[in-house]
Design an enzyme around this catalytic site. Structure first.
Site, PDB file in Angstrom:
ATOM      1  N   LEU A 179       0.885  -1.289  -0.556  1.00  0.00           N
ATOM      2  CA  LEU A 179       0.155  -0.203  -0.207  1.00  0.00           C
ATOM      3  C   LEU A 179       0.997   1.082  -0.067  1.00  0.00           C
ATOM      4  O   LEU A 179       0.545   2.417  -0.810  1.00  0.00           O
ATOM      5  CB  LEU A 179      -0.965  -0.710   1.275  1.00  0.00           C
ATOM      6  CG  LEU A 179      -1.490   1.217   1.785  1.00  0.00           C
ATOM      7  CD1 LEU A 179      -2.605   1.250   0.046  1.00  0.00           C
ATOM      8  CD2 LEU A 179      -2.265   0.909   2.942  1.00  0.00           C
TER       9      LEU A 179
ATOM     10  N   GLY B 122      19.784  -0.572  34.162  1.00  0.00           N
ATOM     11  CA  GLY B 122      21.153   1.001  33.607  1.00  0.00           C
ATOM     12  C   GLY B 122      22.359   0.209  32.497  1.00  0.00           C
ATOM     13  O   GLY B 122      21.125  -0.260  31.844  1.00  0.00           O
TER      14      GLY B 122
ATOM     15  N   GLU C 223       1.636   0.412   9.945  1.00  0.00           N
ATOM     16  CA  GLU C 223       0.154  -0.149  10.157  1.00  0.00           C
ATOM     17  C   GLU C 223      -0.180   1.103  11.048  1.00  0.00           C
ATOM     18  O   GLU C 223      -1.486   0.208  11.726  1.00  0.00           O
ATOM     19  CB  GLU C 223      -0.007  -1.738  10.540  1.00  0.00           C
ATOM     20  CG  GLU C 223       0.878  -2.835   9.774  1.00  0.00           C
ATOM     21  CD  GLU C 223       0.259  -3.834   9.900  1.00  0.00           C
ATOM     22  OE1 GLU C 223      -0.972  -4.326  10.238  1.00  0.00           O
ATOM     23  OE2 GLU C 223       0.813  -5.289   9.959  1.00  0.00           O
TER      24      GLU C 223
END
Ligand code: CAA
Length: 379
Positions: free
Chosen positions: A121, A339, A363
């Site tokens: 897309l 840490g 998405e």
């Protein structure tokens, strides 16, 4: 936490065993962007290679809740691998929604043989604005001719090299904006379709992200999914489902970060005092656990809505927004607890932190999810 059925528990165990045997021992190689073929072969053997393939074409047609179980467990092992395997589901939803039986056979046959599908897309100038796709599909007799460029396509090179199936979005009429968007089934080996740049990504390196170039790609008119102009709705419905699966991945990713942090805290002391006795650490762990629990509830609620054929688009956007922010925050909190060690590759958290970052981007970014959610509220 949930009353999973015996079948769902079996699926969960299959994925956990797969992760333990094939993914966990190979995490370093996967993070270097090199996924051993044995991983793809072993995944194919699990029978879970395409979760949503219908029984009518020989698939397993899992319910959404079971799909979420699979994606959560995969992402617990490695978000990149979950993304790569998830491409077969994302690339299949448009075919499930709009494909004829013949189109479904054409699409699912290679996938069930172990090949990879792609959902194409996004474009360089059509990312968040999906309706702005500039790739064109022009009808000539009984063919369409496609031209354009797609980017950030998951598993796209695999789909081309394996002559598998891609769902390609292109405009059949650019004068009417997103109403001219259409979806097509394109075979990977079609002349004119090629793979451009392969992205070198910060995380999820177990998945492939590529550019696709379409130069006079001729496909039969019968490759159109649904009708001309159905593309926008097909893409949006697909993303409603896909976003729930991204959310399931976020839960798996966050759970892994939390588990690593808990193990670390149990075995370390600082200044002679065990980390388990330090309230600042305990409070952080409690917040992490609460967030992961809430995130998981949203995912399985969404899956239930979909399985019960109730509206879930709004819930899907809420779920992606919440869970993916949780994944990033929990990964960050785990690193804070650990840490400087958390910043090293050896800790495992550094990679999870890099992987988690994509979840609120692909998405549909979390800014887009906010637009969808507020749009629903204000309509
Ligand atoms: N279901 C069905 N139809 C829907 C829908 C849904 N969930 N959402 C919208 N529609 C319909 C609307 O009803 C409308 O149809 P009508 O005109 O007939 O009423 C049409 O679609 C257009 O809707 P909008 O007017 O709301 O569209 P818009 O142009 O304003 O855009 C958007 C909406 C939410 C911003 C949308 O463009 C969007 O979701 N953008 C994000 C794109 C995205 O998520 N891309 C990810 C690509 S895939 C990926 O990342 C995976 C990978 O491989 C990396």
């Amino acid at each position: 936490m949930f009353d999973f059925s015996p079948k769902q528990l079996e699926v969960q165990k299959t994925v956990r065993d797969f992760i333990a045997e094939y993914v966990t021992p190979n995490l370093k190689t996967i993070d270097e962007g090199d996924v051993p073929d044995s991983i793809f072969e072993a995944w194919h053997k699990t029978g879970l290679v395409c979760l949503v393939a219908p029984k009518s074409v020989g698939g397993i047609e899992l319910d959404t809740e079971s799909c979420a179980v699979v994606l959560e467990e995969l992402a617990y092992g490695d978000v990149g691998i979950a993304t790569a395997f998830g491409a077969n589901n994302l690339g299949s939803y448009p075919v499930l929604i709009a494909g004829t039986h013949e189109q479904q056979v054409q699409h699912f046959t290679p996938i069930l043989e172990g090949k990879y599908a792609s959902f194409a897309l996004t474009e360089p100038n059509a990312g968040s604005d999906a309706g702005a796709v500039a790739t064109t599909a022009v009808k000539h007799g009984d063919e369409y001719v496609l031209n354009g460029t797609k980017c950030y396509i998951t598993q796209g090179k695999y789909a081309i090299d394996m002559d598998s199936s891609l769902v390609m979005f292109a405009s059949t009429d650019r004068t009417i904006g997103n109403k001219g968007l259409s979806a097509f089934l394109v075979k990977g080996g079609t002349p004119g379709l090629s793979c451009g740049k392969v992205e070198d990504k910060m995380g999820i390196r177990g998945s492939q992200t590529v550019e696709l170039v379409l130069e006079d790609v001729r496909i039969p008119a019968s490759a159109l999914l649904g009708a001309e102009g159905d593309g926008m709705k097909l893409a949006m419905k697909t993303l409603d489902s896909g976003r729930l699966m991204v959310a399931a991945q976020a839960v798996g990713c966050a759970q892994r970060a939390l588990d690593i942090a808990v193990e670390y805290v149990k075995t370390r002391s600082d200044g002679g005092k065990p980390l388990t006795k330090q309230q600042s650490v305990a409070f952080k762990l409690a917040d992490m656990e609460s967030s992961v629990t809430a995130a998981r509830l949203l995912v399985y609620r969404g899956a239930k809505l979909k399985d019960n054929h109730q509206p879930y688009s709004h819930h899907s956007a809420i779920t992606k927004l919440f869970t993916t922010d949780v994944a990033m925050r929990v990964a960050q909190d785990a690193m804070d607890i650990m840490g400087t060690y958390g910043y090293t590759k050896e800790s495992g958290i550094e990679k999870i932190w890099r992987d988690a970052r994509i979840l609120s981007i692909y998405e549909g970014t979390n800014q887009i999810q906010r637009l969808v959610i507020s749009g629903g509220l204000l309509r």
